[in-house]
Design a protein around this motif. Structure first.
Motif, PDB file in Angstrom:
ATOM      1  N   GLY A   1       0.810  -1.221   0.000  1.00 41.11           N
ATOM      2  CA  GLY A   1       0.000   0.000   0.000  1.00 41.11           C
ATOM      3  C   GLY A   1       0.841   1.267   0.000  1.00 41.11           C
ATOM      4  O   GLY A   1       0.572   2.203  -0.760  1.00 41.11           O
ATOM      5  N   VAL A   2       1.875   1.307   0.823  1.00 42.15           N
ATOM      6  CA  VAL A   2       2.731   2.506   0.905  1.00 42.15           C
ATOM      7  C   VAL A   2       3.508   2.687  -0.392  1.00 42.15           C
ATOM      8  O   VAL A   2       3.587   3.804  -0.939  1.00 42.15           O
TER       9      VAL A   2
ATOM     10  N   VAL B   1     -13.543  -0.043  -0.820  1.00 42.02           N
ATOM     11  CA  VAL B   1     -12.399   0.787  -0.456  1.00 42.02           C
ATOM     12  C   VAL B   1     -11.160   0.250  -1.172  1.00 42.02           C
ATOM     13  O   VAL B   1     -10.906  -0.961  -1.162  1.00 42.02           O
ATOM     14  N   ASP B   2     -10.397   1.139  -1.790  1.00 43.08           N
ATOM     15  CA  ASP B   2      -9.208   0.738  -2.531  1.00 43.08           C
ATOM     16  C   ASP B   2      -8.181   0.091  -1.597  1.00 43.08           C
ATOM     17  O   ASP B   2      -8.035   0.491  -0.436  1.00 43.08           O
ATOM     18  N   GLU B   3      -7.475  -0.910  -2.128  1.00 41.26           N
ATOM     19  CA  GLU B   3      -6.482  -1.624  -1.329  1.00 41.26           C
ATOM     20  C   GLU B   3      -5.398  -0.691  -0.800  1.00 41.26           C
ATOM     21  O   GLU B   3      -4.846  -0.904   0.276  1.00 41.26           O
ATOM     22  N   GLU B   4      -5.115   0.362  -1.534  1.00 45.42           N
ATOM     23  CA  GLU B   4      -4.129   1.360  -1.111  1.00 45.42           C
ATOM     24  C   GLU B   4      -4.511   1.969   0.240  1.00 45.42           C
ATOM     25  O   GLU B   4      -3.657   2.283   1.063  1.00 45.42           O
TER      26      GLU B   4
ATOM     27  N   LYS C   1     -12.937   7.983   0.695  1.00 45.49           N
ATOM     28  CA  LYS C   1     -13.762   8.972   0.004  1.00 45.49           C
ATOM     29  C   LYS C   1     -13.028  10.304  -0.133  1.00 45.49           C
ATOM     30  O   LYS C   1     -13.076  10.955  -1.183  1.00 45.49           O
ATOM     31  N   SER C   2     -12.298  10.683   0.921  1.00 43.93           N
ATOM     32  CA  SER C   2     -11.612  11.976   0.911  1.00 43.93           C
ATOM     33  C   SER C   2     -10.450  12.023  -0.067  1.00 43.93           C
ATOM     34  O   SER C   2     -10.046  13.101  -0.513  1.00 43.93           O
TER      35      SER C   2
ATOM     36  N   LEU D   1     -12.651   5.437  -3.205  1.00 40.42           N
ATOM     37  CA  LEU D   1     -13.835   4.630  -2.897  1.00 40.42           C
ATOM     38  C   LEU D   1     -14.558   4.327  -4.202  1.00 40.42           C
ATOM     39  O   LEU D   1     -14.882   5.239  -4.967  1.00 40.42           O
ATOM     40  N   HIS D   2     -14.792   3.049  -4.506  1.00 43.30           N
ATOM     41  CA  HIS D   2     -15.378   2.654  -5.783  1.00 43.30           C
ATOM     42  C   HIS D   2     -16.399   1.537  -5.589  1.00 43.30           C
ATOM     43  O   HIS D   2     -16.669   1.120  -4.453  1.00 43.30           O
TER      44      HIS D   2
END
Length: 433
Positions: A64-65, A300-303, A414-415, A419-420
């Motif tokens: 993720g990072v 929520v994206d894996e990132e 979302k921010s 978010l998809h």
């Protein structure tokens, strides 16, 4: 069973475990049979989840990072994550104090019941107090010092060192961002594949979830204290459950307002993780399932999940902090103490900080409660008053801890535009018959 959705399978397993245990306790040999032949399967299930917790954090956080490719994105996401976590914790403690001051459950405890509880659980209370004393003796920067491991292999060998593993994973991911791309690519591909393998292992473990929770609930029923003690603590338990329910309502409102996701979608997506949290009483053990549900079923994206959820499982303990606030005031009421406004404001601050320091394992909140009691000048012996119902309430507050992690991950996603629409994977997607 295979045709049922996972949360229904888990619910059936939980109900069957309780009914089986209630039937077995009527037999002289029943409780021993469950302890010897049923409970071990529950322990095996929990151990299998704990087994992949550290590899999951390492793989998902490093991936993720490094996927961020920009350290400024990391600081932006980190700031929002910590800020929202602290805000929800303050809300949780405030709700807890509001409920316990309105209901006043401690006033219903008689002198005889108080004496009986203190005598029955004095040994447990003394053991918890000695652990808390060691933590209180530490210096003001001990938590910061403990954050950096001297040996990553030693840190990874103990699930209680989650923060150290998280520190190493973020540090490693930052290193991957800063080296030339051609050198980083093979390392990154390894962790991408490693992460996918761990996620598939989670799918396989969850096939056994209904049987695991059956064993866990059956063991809990036969090990529970007498019903008389439960009746004496019914009002206290009511306050905790009411406060936790209100906090869940806050999460659903936040999700609806900030992400436009319906409460029904959120609950349906998170219900297997919530039920598992209820069965295991451990945010850390539930973390692999929480990450899968939030990513695949809430979009929520894996990132984001790989960064927000491991941190949340370690520092975001809204259910625990709410319980600590209620427990502290309840014990004070039971001893006839009248807490001032300043003392209760102190509880808000201390419970917020203590929840960050609570380990994501069963019973850890009890250790931190000693620090909250000491700050407010409440006798630590009062811990004995709540031991009888601590385990079932621990199960309930873990549900809220996990739900809070999911809520914050959705808000952060979302921010930052991550978010998809959910993309659900099955355990046998790549299996060719």
């Amino acid at each position: 069973m295979r045709k049922l959705e996972l949360h229904w399978q888990i619910l059936i397993g939980m109900l069957a475990g309780v009914l089986f245990a209630l039937a077995m306790v009527q037999l002289d040999w029943g409780p021993k049979f469950i302890s010897d032949w049923i409970k071990p399967f529950g322990n095996i299930f929990i151990n299998s989840l704990k087994l992949i917790a550290v590899p999951l954090i390492l793989g998902s956080l490093i991936k993720g990072v490094s996927d961020l490719k920009d350290i400024s994105k990391l600081s932006q996401m980190g700031g929002r994550t910590i800020g929202i976590y602290i805000a929800t914790t303050v809300i949780a403690v405030t709700i807890g104090l509001g409920v316990v001051n309105i209901v006043k459950p401690g006033s219903s405890i008689s002198e005889a019941t108080r004496t009986e509880l203190v005598e029955n659980y004095k040994g447990d209370a003394d053991a918890i107090k000695s652990k808390a004393d060691k933590q209180k003796e530490a210096g003001p920067l001990q938590a910061l010092e403990d954050l950096v491991p001297s040996n990553i292999f030693a840190a990874a060998s103990d699930n209680g060192n989650m923060l150290q593993v998280i520190f190493f994973a973020i540090f490693f991911g930052i290193g991957l961002i800063l080296i030339p791309e051609e050198q980083a690519t093979p390392v990154k591909k390894f962790f991408d594949g490693f992460n996918e393998v761990i996620l598939k292992m989670i799918d396989l473990i969850m096939l056994a979830a209904p049987f695991g929770v059956f064993a866990l609930l059956a063991a809990l029923v036969v090990e529970s204290p007498s019903l008389d003690l439960f009746k004496a603590l019914a009002w206290y338990a009511f306050c905790v459950v009411l406060g936790l329910s209100l906090m869940l309502g806050v999460y659903l409102l936040l999700v609806w307002v900030f992400t436009k996701t319906s409460p029904n979608t959120f609950m349906k997506g998170m219900s297997p993780a919530q039920l598992l949290a209820f069965s295991t009483s451990s945010s850390a053990a539930t973390l692999p399932v929480t990450m899968e549900r939030v990513e695949e079923h809430l979009g929520v994206d894996e990132e984001v999940t790989s960064f927000v959820l491991p941190i949340g499982a370690t520092i975001n303990m809204d259910g625990t902090s709410l319980y600590q606030a209620i427990a502290a005031v309840f014990i004070a009421q039971a001893f006839g103490m009248d807490l001032s406004l300043s003392a209760q404001l102190g509880i808000i601050v201390t419970a917020t900080l203590a929840s960050i320091g609570s380990a994501a394992v069963p019973g850890a909140g009890m250790v931190m409660l000693v620090i909250v009691l000491a700050q407010a000048g409440i006798p630590e012996a009062g811990l004995a008053l709540i031991f009888a119902v601590d385990r079932p309430l621990d199960m309930c507050r873990t549900v809220i801890n996990v739900s809070g992690d999911a809520t914050v991950s959705m808000m952060v996603a979302k921010s930052v535009g991550k978010l998809h629409e959910p993309k659900i994977k099955n355990w046998d997607d790549n299996y060719k018959k």
